[in-house]
Design a protein around this motif. Structure first.
Motif, PDB file in Angstrom:
ATOM      1  N   HIS A  85       0.830  -1.210   0.000  1.00 27.82           N
ATOM      2  CA  HIS A  85       0.000   0.000   0.000  1.00 27.82           C
ATOM      3  C   HIS A  85       0.860   1.254   0.000  1.00 27.82           C
ATOM      4  O   HIS A  85       1.909   1.292   0.636  1.00 27.82           O
ATOM      5  CB  HIS A  85      -1.016   0.004   1.144  1.00 27.82           C
ATOM      6  N   ASP A 119       6.016   1.775   6.677  1.00 26.03           N
ATOM      7  CA  ASP A 119       4.618   1.331   6.501  1.00 26.03           C
ATOM      8  C   ASP A 119       3.898   2.245   5.533  1.00 26.03           C
ATOM      9  O   ASP A 119       3.347   3.249   5.926  1.00 26.03           O
ATOM     10  CB  ASP A 119       3.939   1.323   7.873  1.00 26.03           C
ATOM     11  N   GLU A 152      -5.302   0.998   2.390  1.00 21.51           N
ATOM     12  CA  GLU A 152      -5.088  -0.044   3.417  1.00 21.51           C
ATOM     13  C   GLU A 152      -5.300   0.519   4.805  1.00 21.51           C
ATOM     14  O   GLU A 152      -5.918  -0.111   5.665  1.00 21.51           O
ATOM     15  CB  GLU A 152      -3.670  -0.621   3.283  1.00 21.51           C
ATOM     16  N   GLU A 153      -4.798   1.729   5.017  1.00 21.71           N
ATOM     17  CA  GLU A 153      -4.883   2.321   6.359  1.00 21.71           C
ATOM     18  C   GLU A 153      -6.306   2.786   6.683  1.00 21.71           C
ATOM     19  O   GLU A 153      -6.573   3.232   7.800  1.00 21.71           O
ATOM     20  CB  GLU A 153      -3.896   3.488   6.505  1.00 21.71           C
ATOM     21  N   ASP A 179       4.952  -5.920   4.480  1.00 21.89           N
ATOM     22  CA  ASP A 179       4.247  -4.909   5.284  1.00 21.89           C
ATOM     23  C   ASP A 179       4.170  -5.369   6.741  1.00 21.89           C
ATOM     24  O   ASP A 179       3.206  -5.093   7.436  1.00 21.89           O
ATOM     25  CB  ASP A 179       2.831  -4.698   4.703  1.00 21.89           C
ATOM     26  N   ILE A 197      -9.730  -7.944  11.507  1.00 21.18           N
ATOM     27  CA  ILE A 197     -10.213  -6.774  12.242  1.00 21.18           C
ATOM     28  C   ILE A 197     -11.651  -6.470  11.851  1.00 21.18           C
ATOM     29  O   ILE A 197     -12.044  -6.656  10.690  1.00 21.18           O
ATOM     30  CB  ILE A 197      -9.296  -5.553  11.994  1.00 21.18           C
ATOM     31  N   ARG A 327      -9.842  -7.322  17.147  1.00 21.75           N
ATOM     32  CA  ARG A 327      -8.853  -8.081  16.378  1.00 21.75           C
ATOM     33  C   ARG A 327      -9.291  -9.540  16.427  1.00 21.75           C
ATOM     34  O   ARG A 327      -9.663 -10.032  17.493  1.00 21.75           O
ATOM     35  CB  ARG A 327      -7.465  -7.939  16.993  1.00 21.75           C
ATOM     36  N   HIS A 361     -15.522  -0.945   8.888  1.00 22.99           N
ATOM     37  CA  HIS A 361     -14.890  -1.840   7.913  1.00 22.99           C
ATOM     38  C   HIS A 361     -14.496  -3.146   8.581  1.00 22.99           C
ATOM     39  O   HIS A 361     -14.450  -3.247   9.803  1.00 22.99           O
ATOM     40  CB  HIS A 361     -13.692  -1.193   7.220  1.00 22.99           C
ATOM     41  N   GLY A 397      -1.145  -7.302  14.237  1.00 18.84           N
ATOM     42  CA  GLY A 397      -1.688  -6.317  13.303  1.00 18.84           C
ATOM     43  C   GLY A 397      -2.527  -6.981  12.219  1.00 18.84           C
ATOM     44  O   GLY A 397      -2.687  -8.197  12.202  1.00 18.84           O
ATOM     45  N   SER A 398      -3.049  -6.154  11.318  1.00 17.80           N
ATOM     46  CA  SER A 398      -3.946  -6.662  10.283  1.00 17.80           C
ATOM     47  C   SER A 398      -3.598  -6.060   8.925  1.00 17.80           C
ATOM     48  O   SER A 398      -3.174  -4.907   8.837  1.00 17.80           O
ATOM     49  CB  SER A 398      -5.397  -6.286  10.604  1.00 17.80           C
ATOM     50  N   ILE A 399      -3.782  -6.849   7.890  1.00 17.63           N
ATOM     51  CA  ILE A 399      -3.761  -6.340   6.516  1.00 17.63           C
ATOM     52  C   ILE A 399      -5.108  -6.758   5.952  1.00 17.63           C
ATOM     53  O   ILE A 399      -5.278  -7.896   5.509  1.00 17.63           O
ATOM     54  CB  ILE A 399      -2.570  -6.907   5.720  1.00 17.63           C
ATOM     55  N   PRO A 400      -6.099  -5.839   6.016  1.00 17.35           N
ATOM     56  CA  PRO A 400      -7.497  -6.261   5.887  1.00 17.35           C
ATOM     57  C   PRO A 400      -7.844  -7.068   4.639  1.00 17.35           C
ATOM     58  O   PRO A 400      -8.576  -8.035   4.727  1.00 17.35           O
ATOM     59  CB  PRO A 400      -8.283  -4.945   5.921  1.00 17.35           C
ATOM     60  N   LEU A 425       5.807   2.677  13.540  1.00 24.30           N
ATOM     61  CA  LEU A 425       4.756   2.811  12.538  1.00 24.30           C
ATOM     62  C   LEU A 425       3.507   3.388  13.192  1.00 24.30           C
ATOM     63  O   LEU A 425       3.220   3.081  14.352  1.00 24.30           O
ATOM     64  CB  LEU A 425       4.468   1.499  11.809  1.00 24.30           C
ATOM     65  N   HIS A 426       2.806   4.218  12.469  1.00 22.02           N
ATOM     66  CA  HIS A 426       1.611   4.945  12.935  1.00 22.02           C
ATOM     67  C   HIS A 426       1.948   5.964  14.033  1.00 22.02           C
ATOM     68  O   HIS A 426       1.045   6.558  14.604  1.00 22.02           O
ATOM     69  CB  HIS A 426       0.514   3.994  13.470  1.00 22.02           C
TER      70      HIS A 426
END
Ligand code: BES
Ligand code: ZN
Length: 453
Positions: A85, A119, A152-153, A179, A197, A327, A361, A397-400, A425-426
């Motif tokens: 992403h 990220d 993605e975010e 990622d 998520i 999660r 989402h 974490g998640s990568i939806p 990250l973030h």
């Protein structure tokens, strides 16, 4: 020249190119940055064409665009789909904590600092440069497709229909994603599980409009209080989620699987060092790394109601809002969990107020089998790139969209992460270690060579 010599010879150019991309503030969640997101997509398309991809396109969506590129010059060889992403998280600096401008990348102590450095622009760029090094030296052993999205975010909303509609275009033998994170530079790891998520908001409404808290306090149920009561009832005292059915579909791991994960414990010292929190919290009966990797959670991500400005204001608010996400782990279904939470919130809501739960989402969890030939090829590649065999981890974490990509295309995935746990990250001062960039390029290029064997 072989691809590794090419990578070494071009390190400085690659870094300058990455900086150029990082300067574009492609923040997908803030509508004011819509044009920046599009510019970042166009920059990427142009870049793909410049490195020798034979096709590169920006696909518009109802939201942010998706960039697709391909090079299919190795007939008979496997086809790899690289997902990543180009959107980034906001870089608000309320606490004045960024040491340099998040969108003016700089190198300090061997790290590149910028929003998106790790990220996921930096990690995606690592894949792109690995492919370039193979193409430029006439060594490209496999067919490659890239699909790099811009949402993605923010939950990948428009990526889901894209995957369904373009399943043929995206068809591949394996999906590769950079990622995620490795443990340390000397101890690389391959993520074999990511959590899913489901993100929702819960709104509680009371009086038609805000009231004087002296005139009405004591006879009208305060929505902020009612929301707090509902939220407080979603966990028990020990930290288990109380939503009926929440754990029903959770796959319990075998003792052997748990023992394998215990090789990489999440220590109390690390929690204290990373977070400044001295006492851990969470579901009893599971180690810290298990609470992150194989157990589901319910988190309050934000709360708003009433007066939060300077000084006091004696108000009884008319509404209260919470952002809540769960999660999820294998076999939980995000939409089922959403229903369970929404129904439970409705059941917990007293007749004195009204509540509404809305879905924002959802994304599925992902599992990669450690003994799949693709993951094993990746393991050999890490050994070549980092000088040590990787361990296998499950990350929180998640990568939806990744679960959907895996299901629709029917392919295995390889989570070939090159981030480090302290990459922020973030958070303020996001960074990407240049050593990870260099070793990552080497690893990725080697992986494509391994796939040819
Ligand atoms: N790169 C992360 C996911 C990640 C982080 C995996 C750390 C492994 C370790 C990704 O960009 C991300 O942050 N995803 C969001 C998705 C959400 C906004 C739907 C997440 O996990 O919160
Ligand atoms: Zn990411």
């Amino acid at each position: 020249m072989n691809p590794y010599e090419y990578q070494e010879a071009h390190r400085a150019d690659f870094l300058e190119e990455l900086k150029e991309w990082l300067r574009i503030p492609s923040i997908s969640t803030l509508s004011a940055h819509k044009d920046d997101v599009r510019r970042a997509a166009e920059w990427l398309r142009d870049h793909f064409l410049r490195i020798g991809m034979t096709r590169a396109e920006v696909f518009p969506t109802r939201g942010h665009p998706i960039v697709y590129a391909e090079w299919l010059g190795a007939p008979g060889a496997p086809t790899v789909l690289i997902y990543g992403h180009y959107d980034v998280q906001p870089a608000d600096d309320a606490g004045n904590q960024w040491l340099s401008d998040p969108f003016e990348p700089v190198v300090r102590d061997g790290n590149l600092y910028a929003r998106g450095a790790t990220d996921d622009k930096g990690q995606t760029f690592t894949q792109i440069k690995a492919v370039q090094s193979l193409l430029a030296t006439g060594n490209m052993p496999v067919n490659v497709k890239f699909v790099i999205e811009g949402e993605e975010e923010s939950g990948s909303t428009n990526m889901y229909p894209f995957v369904e509609e373009h399943a043929g275009l995206l068809a591949a033998d394996v999906v590769v994603v950079s990622d995620t994170q490795i443990l340390t530079l000397d101890r690389p790891s391959i993520v074999i599980g990511l959590r899913g998520i489901v993100y929702m908001e819960i709104e509680v409404r009371g009086p038609r409009q805000a009231l004087h808290s002296g005139v009405y306090g004591g006879i009208v149920h305060n929505p902020a209080q009612a929301l707090a009561e509902i939220l407080a009832a979603l966990h028990d005292r020990d930290g288990r989620v109380t939503v009926p059915g929440f754990y029903d579909d959770v796959l319990e791991l075998s003792p052997a699987e748990r023992a394998a994960l215990a090789q990489v414990p999440f220590t109390l010292e690390r929690l204290q060092r990373d977070t400044g929190v001295s006492v851990p919290w969470g579901e009893p009966g599971y180690e810290l790394h298990e609470r992150l990797g194989i157990r589901p959670t319910l988190e309050i991500n934000g709360l708003v109601s009433g007066w939060t400005g300077e000084g006091g204001k004696t108000v009884l608010p008319d509404t209260a809002l919470a952002k809540v996400s769960c999660r999820l782990v294998p076999r939980q279904d995000p939409h089922t969990i959403y229903r369970l939470v929404a129904d439970h919130v409705a059941a917990l809501t007293p007749p004195t107020v009204r509540s509404e739960t809305r879905l924002l989402h959802a994304g599925n969890w992902v599992v990669a089998e450690a003994d799949s030939p693709y993951v094993q090829a990746a393991a050999r590649a890490y050994e070549f790139g980092f000088g040590a065999a990787p361990v296998y981890t499950r990350d929180g974490g998640s990568i939806p969209v990744l679960g959907a990509l895996q299901r629709v295309l029917g392919t295995p995935v390889v989570l070939m992460g090159f981030g480090l746990p302290d990459d922020n990250l973030h958070a303020p001062n996001e960074k990407y270690s240049l050593e990870c960039f260099y070793r990552g390029m080497k690893t990725a290029a080697r992986f494509y060579q391994e796939l040819r064997r």
